[in-house]
Design a protein around this motif. Structure first.
Motif, PDB file in Angstrom:
ATOM      1  N   UNK A  39      -3.274   8.138   6.085  1.00 17.27           N
ATOM      2  CA  UNK A  39      -4.061   7.644   4.964  1.00 17.27           C
ATOM      3  C   UNK A  39      -3.401   6.370   4.476  1.00 17.27           C
ATOM      4  N   UNK A  40      -4.193   5.350   4.218  1.00 15.94           N
ATOM      5  CA  UNK A  40      -3.665   4.084   3.743  1.00 15.94           C
ATOM      6  C   UNK A  40      -4.416   3.706   2.477  1.00 15.94           C
ATOM      7  N   UNK A  41      -3.686   3.612   1.371  1.00 18.19           N
ATOM      8  CA  UNK A  41      -4.286   3.274   0.081  1.00 18.19           C
ATOM      9  C   UNK A  41      -3.748   1.920  -0.378  1.00 18.19           C
ATOM     10  N   UNK A  42      -4.544   0.857  -0.203  1.00 15.31           N
ATOM     11  CA  UNK A  42      -4.100  -0.453  -0.682  1.00 15.31           C
ATOM     12  C   UNK A  42      -4.007  -0.433  -2.204  1.00 15.31           C
ATOM     13  N   UNK A  43      -2.958  -1.008  -2.739  1.00 21.76           N
ATOM     14  CA  UNK A  43      -2.784  -1.024  -4.190  1.00 21.76           C
ATOM     15  C   UNK A  43      -3.937  -1.735  -4.891  1.00 21.76           C
ATOM     16  N   UNK A  44      -4.570  -2.675  -4.196  1.00 15.92           N
ATOM     17  CA  UNK A  44      -5.679  -3.413  -4.799  1.00 15.92           C
ATOM     18  C   UNK A  44      -6.874  -2.516  -5.110  1.00 15.92           C
TER      19      UNK A  44
ATOM     20  N   UNK B 167       0.825  -1.210   0.000  1.00 18.89           N
ATOM     21  CA  UNK B 167       0.000   0.000   0.000  1.00 18.89           C
ATOM     22  C   UNK B 167       0.858   1.259   0.000  1.00 18.89           C
ATOM     23  N   UNK B 168       0.166   2.355  -0.177  1.00 20.47           N
ATOM     24  CA  UNK B 168       0.778   3.678  -0.029  1.00 20.47           C
ATOM     25  C   UNK B 168       0.257   4.257   1.280  1.00 20.47           C
ATOM     26  N   UNK B 169       1.162   4.671   2.146  1.00 22.51           N
ATOM     27  CA  UNK B 169       0.808   5.276   3.427  1.00 22.51           C
ATOM     28  C   UNK B 169       1.215   6.745   3.368  1.00 22.51           C
ATOM     29  N   UNK B 170       0.265   7.635   3.626  1.00 23.77           N
ATOM     30  CA  UNK B 170       0.571   9.067   3.674  1.00 23.77           C
ATOM     31  C   UNK B 170       0.291   9.540   5.087  1.00 23.77           C
TER      32      UNK B 170
ATOM     33  N   UNK C  64      11.837  11.868  -9.395  1.00 23.07           N
ATOM     34  CA  UNK C  64      11.909  11.094 -10.626  1.00 23.07           C
ATOM     35  C   UNK C  64      10.545  10.464 -10.928  1.00 23.07           C
ATOM     36  N   UNK C  65       9.826  11.041 -11.886  1.00 20.22           N
ATOM     37  CA  UNK C  65       8.474  10.580 -12.223  1.00 20.22           C
ATOM     38  C   UNK C  65       8.479   9.151 -12.744  1.00 20.22           C
ATOM     39  N   UNK C  66       9.492   8.764 -13.487  1.00 22.55           N
ATOM     40  CA  UNK C  66       9.524   7.410 -14.037  1.00 22.55           C
ATOM     41  C   UNK C  66       9.801   6.376 -12.944  1.00 22.55           C
ATOM     42  N   UNK C  67      10.603   6.714 -11.946  1.00 23.99           N
ATOM     43  CA  UNK C  67      10.814   5.819 -10.806  1.00 23.99           C
ATOM     44  C   UNK C  67       9.507   5.666 -10.036  1.00 23.99           C
ATOM     45  N   UNK C  68       8.811   6.777  -9.868  1.00 21.94           N
ATOM     46  CA  UNK C  68       7.527   6.783  -9.177  1.00 21.94           C
ATOM     47  C   UNK C  68       6.526   5.903  -9.929  1.00 21.94           C
ATOM     48  N   UNK C  69       6.476   6.069 -11.249  1.00 22.85           N
ATOM     49  CA  UNK C  69       5.594   5.282 -12.104  1.00 22.85           C
ATOM     50  C   UNK C  69       5.916   3.794 -11.978  1.00 22.85           C
ATOM     51  N   UNK C  70       7.190   3.463 -11.930  1.00 22.36           N
ATOM     52  CA  UNK C  70       7.615   2.062 -11.810  1.00 22.36           C
ATOM     53  C   UNK C  70       7.218   1.485 -10.439  1.00 22.36           C
ATOM     54  N   UNK C  71       7.316   2.288  -9.377  1.00 20.84           N
ATOM     55  CA  UNK C  71       6.876   1.824  -8.056  1.00 20.84           C
ATOM     56  C   UNK C  71       5.406   1.419  -8.087  1.00 20.84           C
ATOM     57  N   UNK C  72       4.580   2.241  -8.724  1.00 19.44           N
ATOM     58  CA  UNK C  72       3.157   1.945  -8.818  1.00 19.44           C
ATOM     59  C   UNK C  72       2.942   0.691  -9.667  1.00 19.44           C
ATOM     60  N   UNK C  73       3.592   0.633 -10.813  1.00 16.02           N
ATOM     61  CA  UNK C  73       3.416  -0.520 -11.713  1.00 16.02           C
ATOM     62  C   UNK C  73       3.830  -1.822 -11.037  1.00 16.02           C
ATOM     63  N   UNK C  74       4.965  -1.822 -10.363  1.00 18.60           N
ATOM     64  CA  UNK C  74       5.432  -3.045  -9.708  1.00 18.60           C
ATOM     65  C   UNK C  74       4.478  -3.491  -8.599  1.00 18.60           C
ATOM     66  N   UNK C  75       3.828  -2.534  -7.960  1.00 20.99           N
ATOM     67  CA  UNK C  75       2.909  -2.860  -6.877  1.00 20.99           C
ATOM     68  C   UNK C  75       1.571  -3.397  -7.396  1.00 20.99           C
TER      69      UNK C  75
END
Length: 122
Positions: free
Chosen positions: A66-71, A49-52, A109-120
């Motif tokens: 805030x907790x956003x499960x990737x699912x 998840x993403x925790x903010x 780095x937007x592409x690193x950020x994008x990859x974090x989301x994609x991998x999750x």
């Protein structure tokens, strides 16, 4: 949904070390992968998840999590910064909770950020 739009917008300023106290928020098998500094606190990507964390009030002692499960993410888009006057990159997440917008300040780095989301998610 209009009333929640202010809640569902965050700004990530820069990548930062993973805060030590995040471990108390993690469940079994969950591990922190990356962290970003927000205006007053931090956002942490885990393998689940993403925790903010949002410090509130004058002293910042009150913290909302805030907790956003990737699912729950159905779709996302990323937009890199454009010209000299467009220095922020943007990420948009469409979730079961609604539409979430994340602004990434110059240097993230937007592409690193994008990859974090994609991998999750994928």
């Amino acid at each position: 949904m209009v009333a929640t739009q202010a809640i569902l917008a965050w700004t990530f300023i820069s990548e930062c070390p993973i805060p030590n106290d995040v471990n108390e928020l993690l469940v079994e098998g969950e591990k922190a992968i990356a962290a970003y500094k927000t205006l007053r606190d931090s956002a942490i990507f885990t393998n689940k998840r993403l925790i903010v964390r949002d410090a509130q009030g004058l002293t910042g002692k009150k913290v909302e999590i805030y907790s956003l499960p990737y699912s729950s993410i159905n779709m996302w888009s990323t937009e890199n910064a454009g010209s000299l006057f467009d220095v922020n990159a943007e990420v948009e997440l469409w979730t079961r909770a609604g539409h979430i917008k994340v602004n990434l300040k110059k240097g993230v780095d937007i592409r690193k950020f994008d990859k974090l989301i994609a991998e999750a998610i994928l």
